[in-house]
Every structure is written in C-alpha cells, then in structure tokens.
Write a protein that holds these residues in place. Structure first.
Motif, PDB file in Angstrom:
ATOM      1  N   PRO A 181       0.837  -1.203   0.000  1.00 26.70           N
ATOM      2  CA  PRO A 181       0.000   0.000   0.000  1.00 26.70           C
ATOM      3  C   PRO A 181       0.869   1.250   0.000  1.00 26.70           C
ATOM      4  O   PRO A 181       1.902   1.299   0.671  1.00 26.70           O
ATOM      5  CB  PRO A 181      -0.789  -0.114   1.307  1.00 26.70           C
ATOM      6  N   ILE A 182       0.456   2.258  -0.788  1.00 21.06           N
ATOM      7  CA  ILE A 182       1.189   3.531  -0.829  1.00 21.06           C
ATOM      8  C   ILE A 182       1.242   4.133   0.572  1.00 21.06           C
ATOM      9  O   ILE A 182       2.205   4.799   0.946  1.00 21.06           O
ATOM     10  CB  ILE A 182       0.474   4.500  -1.798  1.00 21.06           C
ATOM     11  N   ALA A 183       0.181   3.850   1.367  1.00 15.06           N
ATOM     12  CA  ALA A 183       0.112   4.414   2.717  1.00 15.06           C
ATOM     13  C   ALA A 183       1.336   4.010   3.537  1.00 15.06           C
ATOM     14  O   ALA A 183       1.819   4.808   4.340  1.00 15.06           O
ATOM     15  CB  ALA A 183      -1.159   3.935   3.405  1.00 15.06           C
ATOM     16  N   PHE A 184       1.859   2.798   3.307  1.00 11.44           N
ATOM     17  CA  PHE A 184       3.025   2.363   4.087  1.00 11.44           C
ATOM     18  C   PHE A 184       4.239   3.229   3.771  1.00 11.44           C
ATOM     19  O   PHE A 184       4.994   3.607   4.658  1.00 11.44           O
ATOM     20  CB  PHE A 184       3.342   0.894   3.818  1.00 11.44           C
ATOM     21  N   TYR A 185       4.412   3.542   2.473  1.00  8.52           N
ATOM     22  CA  TYR A 185       5.534   4.416   2.111  1.00  8.52           C
ATOM     23  C   TYR A 185       5.376   5.782   2.775  1.00  8.52           C
ATOM     24  O   TYR A 185       6.339   6.371   3.261  1.00  8.52           O
ATOM     25  CB  TYR A 185       5.599   4.593   0.595  1.00  8.52           C
TER      26      TYR A 185
END
Lengths: 100, 169
Positions: free
Chosen positions: A3-7
């Motif tokens: 998920p982009i959220a993790f980055y």
C-alpha cells in the motif's frame, strides 16, 4: 504489492525522527544532517505520490529538491566553517551572541 | 517481493535514522545517514523511479555526504558535550509536537489506505516506456526555464561557499 500508505508512513517516521534529532542534537553539523534527513523523507513522499498518480511531476520536483539541497549543503557547510573559525566551537549552546 | 524489499529497506532506513539520533559522534551520525539514503534509493527504485534512485546515490550519498564527512574531518569535530542543557522549549513543545504530527499523519494515511492504492513493481518491470524518457521530455521542454535557473543557483552557491569559507571573513 505494498500500500502507498506504508511508504507515506515510513516517510512520516523519518521526518519525525529528523525533527527530534534537530531539536535534541547540540552539534551544529548533526543538526544540519537532520535537516537533510527531513528533506529525504519529503522526497520519499513525493516519489510515492508520483507513483500513485502515474505522473512524473513528483519525480521532477524531487530532482529540484536535490539540486537545492546540494547548493544548501555547500553554503551551509561553508557557514559552519566560518562559524568554527570565529567561535572555535561547534556546540550550538555556545553560539548565543544574538540571544537576549 | 516488493513487500520484502519494502520491509527490509524500510527497517534499515528507520534503524539508520534512529542511529543518527542516538550516536554522539558526528561521523557516526553521518555514516548512518548514508545508510538511510542508500535504502531510500532502493525504495525509490521499487516505486519505479530509477533515475531518482541513481541520483540519490550519486548526489546525496556521493556528493553531499562526502562534503559532510570532509567538514567533520576538517574541523576535527569530537563528541558532543553531554552536560549541556538543550533548549527547554524544544523538550516541552517540540518533541510532543513531533509525536503529534506523526500520529496525525499515520492516522490519516491508514484511514485513506484504500483510496491511496497500491504500489506495484510488476508493471514497472514489464513497462514499455522508461520513466527516464518521460522525465527528460518534461525537463527539457516545459520546464526548461527552471532547469536553466538551477544552474544559476548552483553558481551562486559555489560563489557563496567560496566567499564564506575564506580565511579573512
């Protein structure tokens, strides 16, 4: 598949560590390095959003941030050298000429 | 595979950043910052930004950090003094403020996780067009003026560095 959220959360972690190092550290060189760390964290956010929108504008922004960071590092380190010549110290607590 | 890359290099970056925070000697902090920058380069590559990954290694860990290490060596910077009291405002407002910013950002990102979508490595591996082409196309057509202005910026920075680091300032 990540998920982009993790980055983005990783970038937030790095940015907050940078803020903490900026506030806690007393050596002016380390303070300057924590600014670079914060710039890097923001760059990671730019790249993650650029991947999310499938657009290269974010990457171009990171390119310009890198150029500015390089210029800033050169001038900032020159200032640190001038400061060391004038005060013989790198501790920010002893550089308080303009305080009070 | 991308998750493994993310976990390994994300943890490496966080560990390097924490090491920067906890080490007392500037050279140790500088070397751990290089670890952070190299792992960020891998993360850029996993997000499909191979040009930036190369630029990160060359510009940041290659040029900027070498400059830092040279200055540490030149000024013979030792360990920080332990018994200096830092700024009070930094401890009272700064650290909780940073923690609050982090909590807020994490909350928002986790809440919007579905809308933010997923990063895929596969489409980059099989991608027909390299993003280097797209970047250079934008940089040399629509963004030509800012690109040229950066050269003036670098020139001014060089002059500024030379003037500031002169002996008789």
């Amino acid at each position: 598949m990540v998920p982009i959220a993790f980055y983005l959360i990783l970038a937030a972690i790095l940015f907050c560590i940078g803020i903490a190092a900026f506030l806690i550290k007393r050596s002016v060189i380390t303070i300057f390095m924590s600014i670079e760390l914060m710039l890097n964290a923001v760059n990671l956010t730019f790249v993650a959003f650029s991947h999310m929108w499938r657009a290269v504008s974010g990457q171009i922004f990171v390119f310009f941030v890198m150029v500015v960071a390089a210029a800033e590092a050169a001038v900032g380190l020159a200032i640190i050298i001038a400061l060391f010549r004038a005060r013989q110290t790198l501790n920010v607590d002893q550089v308080n000429l303009m305080k009070n | 595979m991308q998750l493994a890359l993310f976990i390994i290099f994300g943890l490496l970056a966080v560990a390097g950043a924490l090491n920067l925070l906890f080490q007392r000697h500037p050279i140790n902090s500088a070397l751990s910052l290089i670890v952070v920058m190299m792992s960020l380069a891998v993360l850029y590559w996993s997000l499909g930004a191979e040009f930036l990954a190369a630029a990160q290694v060359i510009v940041y860990s290659g040029a900027i950090m070498v400059l830092f290490v040279f200055v540490i060596m030149l000024l013979n910077a030792g360990e920080e003094e332990r018994n200096t009291k830092g700024s009070k405002v930094a401890y009272i407002a700064g650290i909780p403020g940073a923690a609050a910013v982090f909590c807020l950002l994490t909350f928002v990102f986790l809440k919007e996780k579905q809308q933010l979508g997923y990063a895929m490595l596969q489409e980059m591996m099989t991608g027909a067009v390299s993003n280097l082409t797209a970047i250079s196309h934008q940089l040399f057509t629509s963004l030509l003026l800012p690109f040229e202005v950066t050269s003036v910026l670098i020139l001014v920075a060089i002059l500024g560095a030379v003037v500031l680091a002169r002996k008789e300032l």
